[in-house]
Design a protein around this motif. Structure first.
Motif, PDB file in Angstrom:
ATOM      1  N   GLU A 224      -9.709  -6.439  -2.419  1.00 15.57           N
ATOM      2  CA  GLU A 224      -8.802  -5.384  -1.939  1.00 15.57           C
ATOM      3  C   GLU A 224      -7.523  -5.308  -2.779  1.00 15.57           C
ATOM      4  O   GLU A 224      -6.889  -4.260  -2.852  1.00 15.57           O
ATOM      5  CB  GLU A 224      -8.393  -5.605  -0.468  1.00 15.57           C
ATOM      6  N   ASP A 225      -7.147  -6.430  -3.370  1.00 16.51           N
ATOM      7  CA  ASP A 225      -5.910  -6.443  -4.171  1.00 16.51           C
ATOM      8  C   ASP A 225      -5.972  -5.433  -5.322  1.00 16.51           C
ATOM      9  O   ASP A 225      -4.948  -4.945  -5.784  1.00 16.51           O
ATOM     10  CB  ASP A 225      -5.652  -7.842  -4.745  1.00 16.51           C
ATOM     11  N   PHE A 226      -7.177  -5.138  -5.780  1.00 14.27           N
ATOM     12  CA  PHE A 226      -7.315  -4.228  -6.919  1.00 14.27           C
ATOM     13  C   PHE A 226      -7.095  -2.765  -6.531  1.00 14.27           C
ATOM     14  O   PHE A 226      -6.735  -1.956  -7.354  1.00 14.27           O
ATOM     15  CB  PHE A 226      -8.693  -4.410  -7.573  1.00 14.27           C
ATOM     16  N   THR A 227      -7.336  -2.461  -5.259  1.00 16.73           N
ATOM     17  CA  THR A 227      -7.163  -1.069  -4.823  1.00 16.73           C
ATOM     18  C   THR A 227      -5.871  -0.867  -4.029  1.00 16.73           C
ATOM     19  O   THR A 227      -5.529   0.250  -3.673  1.00 16.73           O
ATOM     20  CB  THR A 227      -8.368  -0.622  -3.956  1.00 16.73           C
ATOM     21  N   ALA A 228      -5.163  -1.964  -3.770  1.00 12.69           N
ATOM     22  CA  ALA A 228      -3.949  -1.892  -2.939  1.00 12.69           C
ATOM     23  C   ALA A 228      -2.880  -1.000  -3.558  1.00 12.69           C
ATOM     24  O   ALA A 228      -2.797  -0.847  -4.778  1.00 12.69           O
ATOM     25  CB  ALA A 228      -3.388  -3.297  -2.740  1.00 12.69           C
ATOM     26  N   ALA A 229      -2.089  -0.370  -2.702  1.00 12.55           N
ATOM     27  CA  ALA A 229      -0.919   0.398  -3.141  1.00 12.55           C
ATOM     28  C   ALA A 229       0.158   0.239  -2.065  1.00 12.55           C
ATOM     29  O   ALA A 229      -0.091   0.560  -0.901  1.00 12.55           O
ATOM     30  CB  ALA A 229      -1.279   1.854  -3.336  1.00 12.55           C
ATOM     31  N   HIS A 230       1.284  -0.309  -2.439  1.00 14.57           N
ATOM     32  CA  HIS A 230       2.369  -0.512  -1.471  1.00 14.57           C
ATOM     33  C   HIS A 230       3.386   0.611  -1.596  1.00 14.57           C
ATOM     34  O   HIS A 230       3.837   0.931  -2.690  1.00 14.57           O
ATOM     35  CB  HIS A 230       3.032  -1.875  -1.684  1.00 14.57           C
ATOM     36  N   LYS A 231       3.744   1.166  -0.441  1.00 13.85           N
ATOM     37  CA  LYS A 231       4.659   2.314  -0.418  1.00 13.85           C
ATOM     38  C   LYS A 231       6.064   1.897  -0.033  1.00 13.85           C
ATOM     39  O   LYS A 231       6.242   1.095   0.892  1.00 13.85           O
ATOM     40  CB  LYS A 231       4.177   3.308   0.632  1.00 13.85           C
ATOM     41  N   TYR A 232       7.029   2.475  -0.685  1.00 16.98           N
ATOM     42  CA  TYR A 232       8.426   2.249  -0.326  1.00 16.98           C
ATOM     43  C   TYR A 232       9.123   3.598  -0.252  1.00 16.98           C
ATOM     44  O   TYR A 232       8.834   4.499  -1.039  1.00 16.98           O
ATOM     45  CB  TYR A 232       9.131   1.395  -1.382  1.00 16.98           C
ATOM     46  N   SER A 233      10.048   3.683   0.700  1.00 21.14           N
ATOM     47  CA  SER A 233      10.790   4.923   0.831  1.00 21.14           C
ATOM     48  C   SER A 233      12.280   4.600   0.684  1.00 21.14           C
ATOM     49  O   SER A 233      12.812   3.800   1.440  1.00 21.14           O
ATOM     50  CB  SER A 233      10.485   5.518   2.208  1.00 21.14           C
ATOM     51  N   PHE A 234      12.897   5.199  -0.326  1.00 18.43           N
ATOM     52  CA  PHE A 234      14.315   4.910  -0.572  1.00 18.43           C
ATOM     53  C   PHE A 234      15.179   6.085  -0.140  1.00 18.43           C
ATOM     54  O   PHE A 234      14.809   7.243  -0.329  1.00 18.43           O
ATOM     55  CB  PHE A 234      14.562   4.662  -2.065  1.00 18.43           C
ATOM     56  N   ASP A 235      16.316   5.774   0.439  1.00 24.59           N
ATOM     57  CA  ASP A 235      17.294   6.822   0.720  1.00 24.59           C
ATOM     58  C   ASP A 235      18.700   6.235   0.687  1.00 24.59           C
ATOM     59  O   ASP A 235      18.861   5.021   0.526  1.00 24.59           O
ATOM     60  CB  ASP A 235      17.004   7.512   2.054  1.00 24.59           C
ATOM     61  N   ILE A 236      19.665   7.090   0.846  1.00 27.83           N
ATOM     62  CA  ILE A 236      21.044   6.612   0.686  1.00 27.83           C
ATOM     63  C   ILE A 236      21.502   5.731   1.843  1.00 27.83           C
ATOM     64  O   ILE A 236      22.474   4.998   1.708  1.00 27.83           O
ATOM     65  CB  ILE A 236      22.053   7.785   0.472  1.00 27.83           C
ATOM     66  N   VAL A 237      20.764   5.757   2.958  1.00 28.49           N
ATOM     67  CA  VAL A 237      21.147   4.907   4.092  1.00 28.49           C
ATOM     68  C   VAL A 237      20.559   3.505   3.948  1.00 28.49           C
ATOM     69  O   VAL A 237      21.257   2.504   4.093  1.00 28.49           O
ATOM     70  CB  VAL A 237      20.697   5.547   5.436  1.00 28.49           C
ATOM     71  N   GLY A 238      19.273   3.439   3.640  1.00 32.84           N
ATOM     72  CA  GLY A 238      18.610   2.152   3.525  1.00 32.84           C
ATOM     73  C   GLY A 238      18.022   1.695   4.848  1.00 32.84           C
ATOM     74  O   GLY A 238      18.382   2.205   5.908  1.00 32.84           O
ATOM     75  N   ASN A 239      17.086   0.751   4.790  1.00 35.09           N
ATOM     76  CA  ASN A 239      16.499   0.173   6.007  1.00 35.09           C
ATOM     77  C   ASN A 239      16.155  -1.277   5.743  1.00 35.09           C
ATOM     78  O   ASN A 239      16.491  -1.810   4.694  1.00 35.09           O
ATOM     79  CB  ASN A 239      15.269   0.989   6.434  1.00 35.09           C
ATOM     80  N   GLU A 240      15.430  -1.912   6.672  1.00 42.72           N
ATOM     81  CA  GLU A 240      15.203  -3.358   6.488  1.00 42.72           C
ATOM     82  C   GLU A 240      14.288  -3.658   5.301  1.00 42.72           C
ATOM     83  O   GLU A 240      14.353  -4.726   4.728  1.00 42.72           O
ATOM     84  CB  GLU A 240      14.720  -4.018   7.798  1.00 42.72           C
ATOM     85  N   LEU A 241      13.466  -2.703   4.904  1.00 46.44           N
ATOM     86  CA  LEU A 241      12.551  -2.952   3.776  1.00 46.44           C
ATOM     87  C   LEU A 241      13.193  -2.577   2.432  1.00 46.44           C
ATOM     88  O   LEU A 241      12.969  -3.222   1.422  1.00 46.44           O
ATOM     89  CB  LEU A 241      11.259  -2.149   3.987  1.00 46.44           C
ATOM     90  N   THR A 242      13.959  -1.523   2.430  1.00 43.98           N
ATOM     91  CA  THR A 242      14.564  -1.071   1.175  1.00 43.98           C
ATOM     92  C   THR A 242      16.075  -0.901   1.346  1.00 43.98           C
ATOM     93  O   THR A 242      16.512  -0.224   2.281  1.00 43.98           O
ATOM     94  CB  THR A 242      13.967   0.292   0.750  1.00 43.98           C
ATOM     95  N   PRO A 243      16.841  -1.476   0.456  1.00 43.22           N
ATOM     96  CA  PRO A 243      18.291  -1.303   0.533  1.00 43.22           C
ATOM     97  C   PRO A 243      18.668   0.142   0.208  1.00 43.22           C
ATOM     98  O   PRO A 243      17.836   0.893  -0.294  1.00 43.22           O
ATOM     99  CB  PRO A 243      18.809  -2.265  -0.535  1.00 43.22           C
ATOM    100  N   SER A 244      19.887   0.502   0.485  1.00 46.99           N
ATOM    101  CA  SER A 244      20.297   1.872   0.208  1.00 46.99           C
ATOM    102  C   SER A 244      20.255   2.136  -1.295  1.00 46.99           C
ATOM    103  O   SER A 244      20.515   1.257  -2.112  1.00 46.99           O
ATOM    104  CB  SER A 244      21.703   2.120   0.746  1.00 46.99           C
ATOM    105  N   ALA A 245      19.899   3.346  -1.647  1.00 42.01           N
ATOM    106  CA  ALA A 245      19.825   3.732  -3.054  1.00 42.01           C
ATOM    107  C   ALA A 245      20.706   4.955  -3.266  1.00 42.01           C
ATOM    108  O   ALA A 245      21.145   5.588  -2.312  1.00 42.01           O
ATOM    109  CB  ALA A 245      18.375   4.040  -3.430  1.00 42.01           C
ATOM    110  N   LYS A 246      20.931   5.270  -4.520  1.00 38.26           N
ATOM    111  CA  LYS A 246      21.790   6.425  -4.815  1.00 38.26           C
ATOM    112  C   LYS A 246      21.106   7.756  -4.516  1.00 38.26           C
ATOM    113  O   LYS A 246      21.759   8.767  -4.318  1.00 38.26           O
ATOM    114  CB  LYS A 246      22.175   6.411  -6.300  1.00 38.26           C
ATOM    115  N   TYR A 247      19.768   7.751  -4.548  1.00 38.95           N
ATOM    116  CA  TYR A 247      19.023   8.997  -4.373  1.00 38.95           C
ATOM    117  C   TYR A 247      17.886   8.790  -3.392  1.00 38.95           C
ATOM    118  O   TYR A 247      17.467   7.668  -3.147  1.00 38.95           O
ATOM    119  CB  TYR A 247      18.449   9.479  -5.721  1.00 38.95           C
TER     120      TYR A 247
END
Ligand code: ATP
Ligand code: CA
Ligand code: CA
Length: 423
Positions: free
Chosen positions: A43-66
């Motif tokens: 499964e590791d070969f077909t895996a795709a991890h999604k991240y969503s960035f925004d100016i606020v940020g959340n527990e998975l992704t820190p805030s970003a400029k865009y």
């Protein structure tokens, strides 16, 4: 030319894309790296991890400029490739790609429309790729992985990561991170991109005479009577590796790849092209580093040194332009590879194994074009105009065989090259 590009700062047309790419890599790669190593599963070969960035940020992704979305493909597979097979230090990899927040852009040197970006230290290249190339790499990843594992000295492009940035209006940009074949510490005096095809494969000599960074092609190689000067052992090893690599490409039905050859003449050294070892800074951006100078303890701590560099670069901003020195020495991981261990490349040797004053930087690049329907059409079309066997888009098996025989001639020199010329 292949090495020098413009640095991208705020205000550059591709600044936002660059920022998103680097922020995505930084977060996604460190997320994966923070976990405990485990063996790969299917499964590791077909895996795709999604991240969503925004100016606020959340527990998975820190805030970003865009606002943007980021996808990390097969992160565990690429982690294993980087650490176990390509011998990259994980911290080093991230630092090269992200701490140095400004990449230089090469624009689009090929016809494909891909863009190339260098990491600040020139070790890594980000290449934007077409959706079909992206799908193809995902499909062949198990084979590629197995090949690299079985062939530690492969000449194929070393892929370190496969990612995608999606912009708010929906545009998707796919890209790979790969090795820069040319080291930061050596001038490349001549560059050749060799396919084993002769039709249309010539860079005009009168233009080459005034452009030392021109990427020359098969006919320039033949007409200049070039040969790779390698003693019998090196030649045998290199031939065998090219044979195995092109065998894989044949099985994968890949087309259009080439052997990239950079030649460093040791007698000329690095004098001719000072700019190759420095980068011209056009609008450097305000550093992303938020830490204040007061929070730095020892003046010689890595943070303090980094901070001084930051200050210096913001000073530079006031001036508008300056130059940044690149590393003087060869970097670690190349020592592990047979064809990259003499000052990052392979040193020329005579027939009786005397070392000569030339270093070659070699690799098989542009390996993600499958023999698609588009190529089949192109083949039919071009086939009407010129000798079918000499043009670039012949079927994969023929392409690989022609590539391999040309490369044998490239190494043997003399008669081999002549045979091609008179064909
Ligand atoms: P096309 O499909 O028209 O050939 P492309 O956009 O797919 O172009 P490539 O063939 O991958 O581009 O590369 C174009 C040029 O960029 C090469 O000829 C070489 O000069 C440089 N280049 C590409 N990959 C590397 C690499 N790994 N290291 C150093 N230089 C590279
Ligand atoms: Ca190419
Ligand atoms: Ca291409």
């Amino acid at each position: 030319g292949p090495l020098v590009g413009n640095l991208i700062g705020e205000g550059h047309v591709n600044y936002v894309l660059m920022y998103n790419m680097l922020t995505g890599i930084r977060i996604a790669v460190s997320r994966c790296q923070a976990k405990i190593r485990r063996t790969l599963s299917e499964e590791d070969f077909t895996a795709a991890h999604k991240y969503s960035f925004d100016i606020v940020g959340n527990e998975l992704t820190p805030s970003a400029k865009y606002d943007f979305k980021f996808k990390d493909y097969a992160p565990w597979v690429f982690r294993e490739l980087r650490e176990d097979h390509f011998h990259l230090d994980p911290a080093d990899y991230l630092l090269s790609l992200t701490a140095k927040y400004i990449l230089s852009e090469l624009g689009s040197p090929g016809k494909s429309g891909s863009f190339f970006y260098f990491s600040r230290d020139y070790r890594f290249i980000i290449k934007t790729i077409h959706h079909t190339e992206h799908k193809f790499l995902r499909r062949i990843l198990p084979r590629y992985h197995a090949h690299v594992k079985a062939n530690p000295h492969t000449l194929l492009s070393r892929f370190y990561g496969l990612h995608r940035v999606k912009l708010p209006h929906g545009r998707k940009i796919h890209f790979v991170i790969m090795n820069n074949l040319f080291p930061p510490h050596k001038d490349i005096h001549e560059t050749y991109d060799l396919k084993g095809s002769t039709v249309g494969r010539e860079y005009p000599e009168e233009r080459a005479a005034v452009n030392p960074r021109a990427v020359l092609k098969d006919l320039n190689w033949i007409n200049r009577g070039k040969t790779l000067e390698l003693g019998p052992e090196k030649r045998a090893l290199l031939t065998e590796q090219i044979r195995r690599d092109s065998e894989l490409l044949k099985e994968l039905r890949v087309m259009d790849y080439s052997l990239l050859v950079g030649i460093h003449n040791m007698a000329r050294g690095n004098r001719d092209n000072v700019r190759r070892n420095t980068l011209k800074v056009f609008s450097p951006e305000v550093p992303m580093m938020k830490r204040k100078p007061t929070s730095i303890k020892g003046a010689s701590s890595p943070e303090a040194i980094a901070m001084r560099r930051v200050v210096r670069e913001s000073d530079v901003q006031a001036l508008g332009s300056s130059t940044i020195a690149l590393p003087e020495e060869d970097l670690g991981e190349r020592q592990h590879f047979l064809f990259y261990q003499d000052d990052g490349g392979v040193r020329a040797t005579s027939d009786s194994n005397y070392t000569m004053d030339t270093i070659y930087y070699l690799g098989i690049i542009d390996i993600l074009t499958p023999y698609s329907n588009i190529k089949k059409l192109e083949h039919l079309w071009k086939g009407m105009q010129a000798d079918r066997h000499k043009i670039s888009p012949v079927p994969p098996a023929e392409y690989a065989d022609r590539f391999f025989s040309f490369m044998k001639a490239v190494m043997r020199g003399g008669e081999g090259g002549m045979r091609f010329k008179s064909e």
